[in-house]
Design a protein around this motif. Structure first.
Motif, PDB file in Angstrom:
ATOM      1  N   PRO A 122       0.779  -1.242   0.000  1.00 39.73           N
ATOM      2  CA  PRO A 122       0.000   0.000   0.000  1.00 39.73           C
ATOM      3  C   PRO A 122       0.811   1.292   0.000  1.00 39.73           C
ATOM      4  CG  PRO A 122      -0.105  -1.062   2.146  1.00 39.73           C
ATOM      5  CD  PRO A 122       0.527  -2.043   1.217  1.00 39.73           C
ATOM      6  N   ASN A 123       2.046   1.249   0.466  1.00 43.48           N
ATOM      7  CA  ASN A 123       2.844   2.471   0.560  1.00 43.48           C
ATOM      8  C   ASN A 123       3.965   2.534  -0.467  1.00 43.48           C
ATOM      9  OD1 ASN A 123       1.438   3.383   3.018  1.00 43.48           O
ATOM     10  ND2 ASN A 123       2.446   1.631   3.962  1.00 43.48           N
ATOM     11  N   SER A 124       3.886   1.703  -1.489  1.00 48.25           N
ATOM     12  CA  SER A 124       4.974   1.596  -2.465  1.00 48.25           C
ATOM     13  C   SER A 124       4.603   2.196  -3.811  1.00 48.25           C
ATOM     14  CB  SER A 124       5.365   0.125  -2.667  1.00 48.25           C
ATOM     15  OG  SER A 124       5.971  -0.389  -1.519  1.00 48.25           O
ATOM     16  N   LYS A 125       5.579   2.905  -4.384  1.00 49.17           N
ATOM     17  CA  LYS A 125       5.476   3.378  -5.763  1.00 49.17           C
ATOM     18  C   LYS A 125       6.219   2.375  -6.648  1.00 49.17           C
ATOM     19  CE  LYS A 125       5.073   8.202  -4.332  1.00 49.17           C
ATOM     20  NZ  LYS A 125       5.626   9.577  -4.421  1.00 49.17           N
ATOM     21  N   HIS A 126       6.859   2.855  -7.719  1.00 47.84           N
ATOM     22  CA  HIS A 126       7.453   1.939  -8.688  1.00 47.84           C
ATOM     23  C   HIS A 126       8.705   1.246  -8.147  1.00 47.84           C
ATOM     24  CE1 HIS A 126       7.817   0.258 -12.677  1.00 47.84           C
ATOM     25  NE2 HIS A 126       9.096   0.613 -12.714  1.00 47.84           N
ATOM     26  N   LEU A 127       9.631   2.025  -7.594  1.00 43.02           N
ATOM     27  CA  LEU A 127      10.861   1.441  -7.064  1.00 43.02           C
ATOM     28  C   LEU A 127      10.600   0.899  -5.667  1.00 43.02           C
ATOM     29  CD1 LEU A 127      13.921   3.597  -8.170  1.00 43.02           C
ATOM     30  CD2 LEU A 127      13.408   1.216  -8.749  1.00 43.02           C
ATOM     31  N   MET A 128       9.967  -0.235  -5.599  1.00 47.29           N
ATOM     32  CA  MET A 128       9.506  -0.811  -4.340  1.00 47.29           C
ATOM     33  C   MET A 128      10.643  -1.092  -3.367  1.00 47.29           C
ATOM     34  SD  MET A 128       6.827  -3.541  -5.959  1.00 47.29           S
ATOM     35  CE  MET A 128       6.248  -4.063  -4.348  1.00 47.29           C
ATOM     36  N   THR A 129      11.793  -1.452  -3.892  1.00 47.36           N
ATOM     37  CA  THR A 129      12.925  -1.822  -3.047  1.00 47.36           C
ATOM     38  C   THR A 129      13.476  -0.645  -2.254  1.00 47.36           C
ATOM     39  OG1 THR A 129      14.313  -1.521  -5.009  1.00 47.36           O
ATOM     40  CG2 THR A 129      13.683  -3.778  -4.432  1.00 47.36           C
ATOM     41  N   LEU A 130      13.137   0.572  -2.663  1.00 47.39           N
ATOM     42  CA  LEU A 130      13.654   1.766  -1.986  1.00 47.39           C
ATOM     43  C   LEU A 130      12.534   2.580  -1.342  1.00 47.39           C
ATOM     44  CD1 LEU A 130      16.241   2.933  -4.681  1.00 47.39           C
ATOM     45  CD2 LEU A 130      16.627   1.458  -2.698  1.00 47.39           C
ATOM     46  N   GLY A 131      11.332   2.023  -1.273  1.00 47.84           N
ATOM     47  CA  GLY A 131      10.167   2.770  -0.804  1.00 47.84           C
ATOM     48  C   GLY A 131       9.830   2.528   0.657  1.00 47.84           C
ATOM     49  N   ASN A 132       8.655   2.999   1.035  1.00 45.53           N
ATOM     50  CA  ASN A 132       8.239   2.973   2.436  1.00 45.53           C
ATOM     51  C   ASN A 132       7.867   1.595   2.960  1.00 45.53           C
ATOM     52  OD1 ASN A 132       8.597   5.753   2.712  1.00 45.53           O
ATOM     53  ND2 ASN A 132       6.529   6.200   1.982  1.00 45.53           N
TER      54      ASN A 132
END
Length: 246
Positions: free
Chosen positions: A218-228
């Motif tokens: 739910p808190n992820s944009k495209h670059l999931m590995t570097l997201g919230n």
């Protein structure tokens, strides 16, 4: 002008189980470095290649094509083989996720994790991504606005073959999903474009394995590995890897 440091592949030697980590289009191994560190601490050996042309000026990037990038992935896989690893899982984000699906179709891998994989992309959207990368790269080099505008205009004139080949490679990959029989986990960010949720469902429905799952974050944009959602993504990936037959 500033000197831009060329990114390099990295290898974190750990246990007998190995993971091949694959970065996104126009990016480099920083996409997967934190994930690799986490997996390494938890006993896995991790290798991440930089695709040919990536991390370099955009003019050099478009002089390559998906066959060159895929060759870099294969070289990473066979590097692990030469290092004595016969048990290999593959994890990729965006373009890296496409290559993870290719690995499932053509290489001997124990399991597959994809993140932020599109099932389709038009050339215009790929060009937008390339231009964004080119602008940021040239700003980092310290070029002035007029020179950047001119060089990007020239880049757009000569990038069509590379981007068309990328589009074709994506289509071919999606046509071959029924060849995938390994366990697979399909991940997407719920803050990303709706296309990626749709794509995750298509991949899930198309692969020929009963050991498959799809998960949105739910808190992820495209670059999931570097997201919230990074910490929970790390834990979910580790859980998937631990349940594989190695």
């Amino acid at each position: 002008m500033m000197k831009v440091v060329k990114p390099r592949h990295f290898f974190l030697k750990g246990g007998r189980k190995a993971v091949l980590l694959l970065h996104s289009f126009t990016s480099n191994t920083r996409d997967v470095r934190e994930l690799a560190k986490f997996l390494h601490v938890n006993g896995f050996s991790c290798y991440a290649p930089v695709y040919k042309g990536h991390g370099l000026p955009p003019e050099q990037l478009i002089s390559t094509d998906p066959s060159d990038w895929w060759r870099s992935v294969e070289e990473g896989y066979y590097y692990l083989n030469r290092e004595g690893y016969s048990q290999i899982a593959v994890i990729g984000i965006s373009l890296g996720g496409i290559f993870a699906l290719n690995a499932g179709q053509t290489l001997n891998v124990n399991g597959i994790i994809t993140m932020s994989v599109p099932y389709k992309r038009d050339v215009n959207s790929l060009e937008d991504r390339l231009v964004k990368y080119a602008r940021a790269f040239k700003q980092l080099e310290g070029k002035d606005k007029n020179k950047i505008t001119y060089e990007i205009r020239e880049l757009e004139k000569s990038s069509s073959k590379c981007l068309f080949d990328f589009q074709q490679h994506l289509e071919t990959t999606m046509e071959g999903l029924e060849k995938i029989h390994q366990p697979i986990r399909i991940m997407y960010g719920e803050l990303d474009e709706p296309l990626y949720k749709e794509s995750a469902a298509i991949i899930y429905d198309s692969v020929c394995t009963n050991n498959k799952s799809v998960q949105g974050y739910p808190n992820s944009k495209h670059l999931m590995t570097l997201g919230n959602d990074q910490k929970i993504i790390h834990k979910d990936i580790l859980s998937f890897l631990k349940q594989l037959k190695w």
